[in-house]
Enzyme design. Structure first.
Site, PDB file in Angstrom:
ATOM      1  N   ASP A 141       0.856  -1.183   0.000  1.00 15.42           N
ATOM      2  CA  ASP A 141       0.000   0.000   0.000  1.00 15.42           C
ATOM      3  C   ASP A 141       0.900   1.243   0.000  1.00 15.42           C
ATOM      4  O   ASP A 141       1.867   1.307   0.763  1.00 15.42           O
ATOM      5  CB  ASP A 141      -0.860  -0.007   1.275  1.00 15.42           C
ATOM      6  N   ASP A 200      -2.988   4.748  -2.419  1.00 16.90           N
ATOM      7  CA  ASP A 200      -4.027   5.357  -1.582  1.00 16.90           C
ATOM      8  C   ASP A 200      -4.431   6.739  -2.129  1.00 16.90           C
ATOM      9  O   ASP A 200      -3.568   7.529  -2.522  1.00 16.90           O
ATOM     10  CB  ASP A 200      -3.404   5.532  -0.188  1.00 16.90           C
ATOM     11  N   GLU A 217      -6.483   4.086  -5.906  1.00 18.81           N
ATOM     12  CA  GLU A 217      -7.793   4.236  -5.263  1.00 18.81           C
ATOM     13  C   GLU A 217      -8.351   5.579  -5.693  1.00 18.81           C
ATOM     14  O   GLU A 217      -7.747   6.612  -5.396  1.00 18.81           O
ATOM     15  CB  GLU A 217      -7.646   4.189  -3.741  1.00 18.81           C
ATOM     16  N   HIS A 221     -10.933  -3.044   3.344  1.00 16.42           N
ATOM     17  CA  HIS A 221     -10.840  -2.679   4.762  1.00 16.42           C
ATOM     18  C   HIS A 221     -11.659  -1.431   5.086  1.00 16.42           C
ATOM     19  O   HIS A 221     -11.761  -1.041   6.255  1.00 16.42           O
ATOM     20  CB  HIS A 221      -9.371  -2.439   5.110  1.00 16.42           C
ATOM     21  N   ASP A 222     -12.220  -0.780   4.036  1.00 12.85           N
ATOM     22  CA  ASP A 222     -13.061   0.409   4.259  1.00 12.85           C
ATOM     23  C   ASP A 222     -14.535   0.106   4.086  1.00 12.85           C
ATOM     24  O   ASP A 222     -15.359   1.025   4.129  1.00 12.85           O
ATOM     25  CB  ASP A 222     -12.707   1.508   3.233  1.00 12.85           C
TER      26      ASP A 222
HETATM   27  O1  TEU Z   1      -9.361   5.767   1.783  1.00 16.50           O
HETATM   28  C1  TEU Z   1      -9.641   7.012   1.136  1.00 16.50           C
HETATM   29  C2  TEU Z   1     -11.098   7.231   1.099  1.00 16.50           C
HETATM   30  O2  TEU Z   1     -11.641   7.826   0.194  1.00 16.50           O
HETATM   31  C3  TEU Z   1     -11.885   6.606   2.187  1.00 16.50           C
HETATM   32  O3  TEU Z   1     -11.171   6.856   3.403  1.00 16.50           O
HETATM   33  C4  TEU Z   1     -13.206   7.277   2.335  1.00 16.50           C
HETATM   34  O4  TEU Z   1     -12.993   8.671   2.352  1.00 16.50           O
HETATM   35  C5  TEU Z   1     -13.753   6.812   3.634  1.00 16.50           C
HETATM   36  O5  TEU Z   1     -13.614   5.408   3.669  1.00 16.50           O
HETATM   37  C6  TEU Z   1     -15.207   7.261   3.692  1.00 16.50           C
HETATM   38  O6  TEU Z   1     -15.771   6.788   4.904  1.00 16.50           O
HETATM   39  C7  TEU Z   1      -7.962   5.508   1.954  1.00 16.50           C
HETATM   40  C8  TEU Z   1      -7.814   4.241   2.796  1.00 16.50           C
HETATM   41  O7  TEU Z   1      -8.403   3.142   2.092  1.00 16.50           O
HETATM   42  C9  TEU Z   1      -8.496   4.479   4.114  1.00 16.50           C
HETATM   43  O8  TEU Z   1      -8.454   3.290   4.917  1.00 16.50           O
HETATM   44  C10 TEU Z   1      -7.779   5.613   4.825  1.00 16.50           C
HETATM   45  O9  TEU Z   1      -8.490   5.925   6.014  1.00 16.50           O
HETATM   46  C11 TEU Z   1      -7.692   6.874   3.943  1.00 16.50           C
HETATM   47  O10 TEU Z   1      -7.334   6.617   2.596  1.00 16.50           O
HETATM   48  C12 TEU Z   1      -6.626   7.817   4.477  1.00 16.50           C
HETATM   49  O11 TEU Z   1      -5.354   7.252   4.206  1.00 16.50           O
END
Ligand code: TEU
Ligand code: CA
Length: 575
Positions: A99, A206, A263, A340-341
């Site tokens: 990542d 990311d 992403e 994971h999100d």
């Molecule tokens: O996610 C970016 C992102 O767009 C998401 O965080 C989204 O804004 C959020 O899930 C909405 O609830 C990446 C990573 O996947 C995430 O785990 C991190 O928290 C974020 O970037 C910051 O690095």
């Protein structure tokens, strides 16, 4: 398809290091634990592993706040453990993706400590500092009205140097200043080349469209007058120098023949996506679009989703958006529904209320996803049908900064009354990022075999681990795990139509049944899926043109071509 680059034909398995396997009984997953499970991962039939951040970090955002790109968060292990992970994976024919979190660092990164030390420090301009504004009453105000992705102002006041710094995420994640070429050079060396030299095969990048912000950092339009902080993603996503930066990064990555998947949140236009992933752009190999994972989310905040009422047509259109990027273009895409999100796909788009509906919808969703074009991504636990945390859990079991901040936001905005907190809890029970972060369920021993018995794990183990776990399913040919292995092998044997086929929707108006076809020069794949608990009568042969086709896979024993039973899915293959 063998002349295609490996990553177009691949299925990638995502591992969240904190929650995969704890080898030393401290309740936290670790790299040796992952290495101990590589044979299992290989047995799934996947081709690569994407490992979420393992770098040194104070863990405000579970490692997406990197304090040192060139070291490992001690509870996970050491750089030597990571080098073992790379070589043990390669020995098994598994490629490895790390990542790349480079929109921001942790506030504990040495670069930021130097930057905040003084207005005149050499690294001051490596982050985004601005003086305060003052309103007519002389009250200090941030430089603009941007809302951070985790709520509140996107600006944090620094007493030491009496300026604000920008953080699109939490205050412990200060944004790097990509306008500064020295900063970019350091990022490429420390975050990328340090690992490329150690044999990593590519990166998941990311927030890949947030590095170039709108010049002047102007106020965002007021879309919510209940709060001073406004949704500003149109001002910090897809900015004017985005393609320049991605092209610059690619020049380094292609020296190592490294694969990239970016992403790409907040990007609705297929043309904008294609600009990033077209081969001739020489920017990214592919991206994660958010169309599918945003289905069911609120109009402003993704958690404003109660009552939970997503429409099948929203999912249908979202899938189409992600597939159009590849139809007849030189671009490439991804097929994913969990990470994971995201909450668990059976709880979100299937049904986890009974073992029967859990089994049917888990298998239906496996066929639905595996039939799509693009590189396929499978998230840890998705292969055994892990589901959202039980609704009986108190909110205190949710650990994610996004969940905690949202709950606090609702408390502040509503004073906690009028059922608002119940609605906020219900929303998090549907959509919280925490649901993807419960410990992996390996067997029916205490702590689901994730950690030793009696150990307090960093995140609570799902109470249902005795009925959903790897060991229970590995030996069972009728399990979701066995079904995933079968659908992945069908995909591998028919990659041209499964991964590269031209996508079009069928039945584009049906409110309960989603169907699509994929065509290649000599094959036609048709997927048909009943997304409801009710049986749907539909004359499949005539409606889907199935004459002369064989049913390749389904999640019911017999095949009735006039009826789709609850969460029944089928893949038909011709040619
Ligand atoms: O996610 C970016 C992102 O767009 C998401 O965080 C989204 O804004 C959020 O899930 C909405 O609830 C990446 C990573 O996947 C995430 O785990 C991190 O928290 C974020 O970037 C910051 O690095
Ligand atoms: Ca551990």
């Amino acid at each position: 398809v063998s002349q295609e680059p490996w990553w177009k034909n691949a299925t990638v398995y995502q591992i969240y290091p904190a929650s995969y396997k704890d080898s030393n009984g401290d309740g936290i997953g670790d790299i040796p634990g992952i290495i101990s499970q590589l044979d299992y991962i290989k047995s799934l039939g996947v081709d690569a592993i994407w490992l979420s951040p393992f770098y040194d970090s104070p863990q405000y955002d579970m490692g997406y706040d990197v304090a040192n790109y060139e070291s490992v968060y001690a509870p996970y292990g050491t750089v030597a453990d990571i080098e073992d992970f790379i070589s043990e994976s390669h020995k098994r024919g598994l490629r490895v993706l790390f990542d790349l979190v480079i929109n921001h660092t942790s506030h504990q990164h040495a670069w930021f400590k130097e930057s905040r030390a003084s207005k005149h420090s050499p690294k001051r301009d490596w982050y985004i500092w601005r003086p305060a504004k003052y309103d007519k009453d002389g009250n200090r105000q941030p430089p603009d009205n941007w809302r951070s992705c985790f709520g509140g102002s996107a600006w944090e006041w620094d007493e030491g140097t009496e300026e604000y710094f920008l953080h699109l995420f939490c205050p412990e994640q200060p944004d790097l200043n990509w306008e500064n070429p020295d900063t970019r050079t350091a990022i490429y060396e420390s975050a990328m080349e340090f690992w490329l030299r150690r044999g990593v095969d590519g990166f998941r990048i990311d927030t890949v469209n947030m590095y170039s912000k709108t010049p002047g950092l102007p106020d965002a339009p007021i879309t919510n007058n209940q709060t001073p902080w406004q949704e500003a993603s149109s001002l910090f996503c897809n900015g004017p120098r985005m393609h320049e930066f991605l092209g610059e990064m690619n020049e380094i990555l292609e020296k190592y023949d490294a694969m990239t998947v970016g992403e790409l949140p907040n990007t609705k236009s297929v043309q904008d996506v294609l600009r990033c992933v077209s081969a001739k752009s020489k920017e990214l190999n592919m991206v994660f679009q958010f169309d599918i994972v945003d289905v069911g989310g609120g109009p402003d905040l993704r958690y404003d989703t109660v009552p939970w009422n997503w429409k099948l047509n929203d999912l249908r259109r979202a899938v189409q958006q992600t597939q159009l990027v590849m139809n007849g273009t030189d671009g490439w895409g991804t097929a994913f529904m969990e990470n994971h999100d995201q909450a668990r796909v059976i709880s979100r788009f299937g049904c986890d209320e009974t073992p029967e509906l859990w089994d049917r919808s888990g298998k239906m969703l496996a066929m639905f996803l595996a039939g799509l074009s693009g590189t396929l991504y499978l998230y840890q636990g998705q292969e055994i049908g892990m589901v959202n945390a039980p609704k009986s859990w108190p909110i205190s079991e949710y650990k994610d900064v996004d969940s905690i901040n949202y709950f606090k936001h609702v408390e502040t905005m509503t004073g906690g009354g009028t059922g608002a907190l119940e609605r906020a809890k219900a929303a998090l029970q549907h959509m919280a990022r925490d649901h993807g972060r419960l410990p992996m369920q390996w067997d029916n021993m205490p702590n689901a075999g994730f950690s030793n018995a009696g150990v307090e794990t960093w995140m609570r183990v799902h109470d249902g681990y005795e009925s959903i776990n790897v060991k229970k399913q590995e030996g069972d040919t009728s399990s979701i795990l066995s079904f995933w292995k079968t659908v992945l092998s069908h995909r591998k044997q028919n990659l041209r139509v499964f991964a590269h086929g031209f996508f079009s929707l069928l039945e584009s108006e049906h409110e309960s049944v989603l169907a699509y076809e994929k065509t290649s020069k000599d094959q036609r794949l048709v997927g048909v899926f009943n997304f409801t608990k009710e049986s749907q009568s539909i004359d499949l042969v005539s409606r889907l043109g199935l004459k002369g086709s064989t049913c390749l896979m389904s999640n019911y024993a017999d095949e009735n071509t006039g009826l789709l039973r609850p969460f029944e899915g089928r893949l038909y293959l011709m040619g």
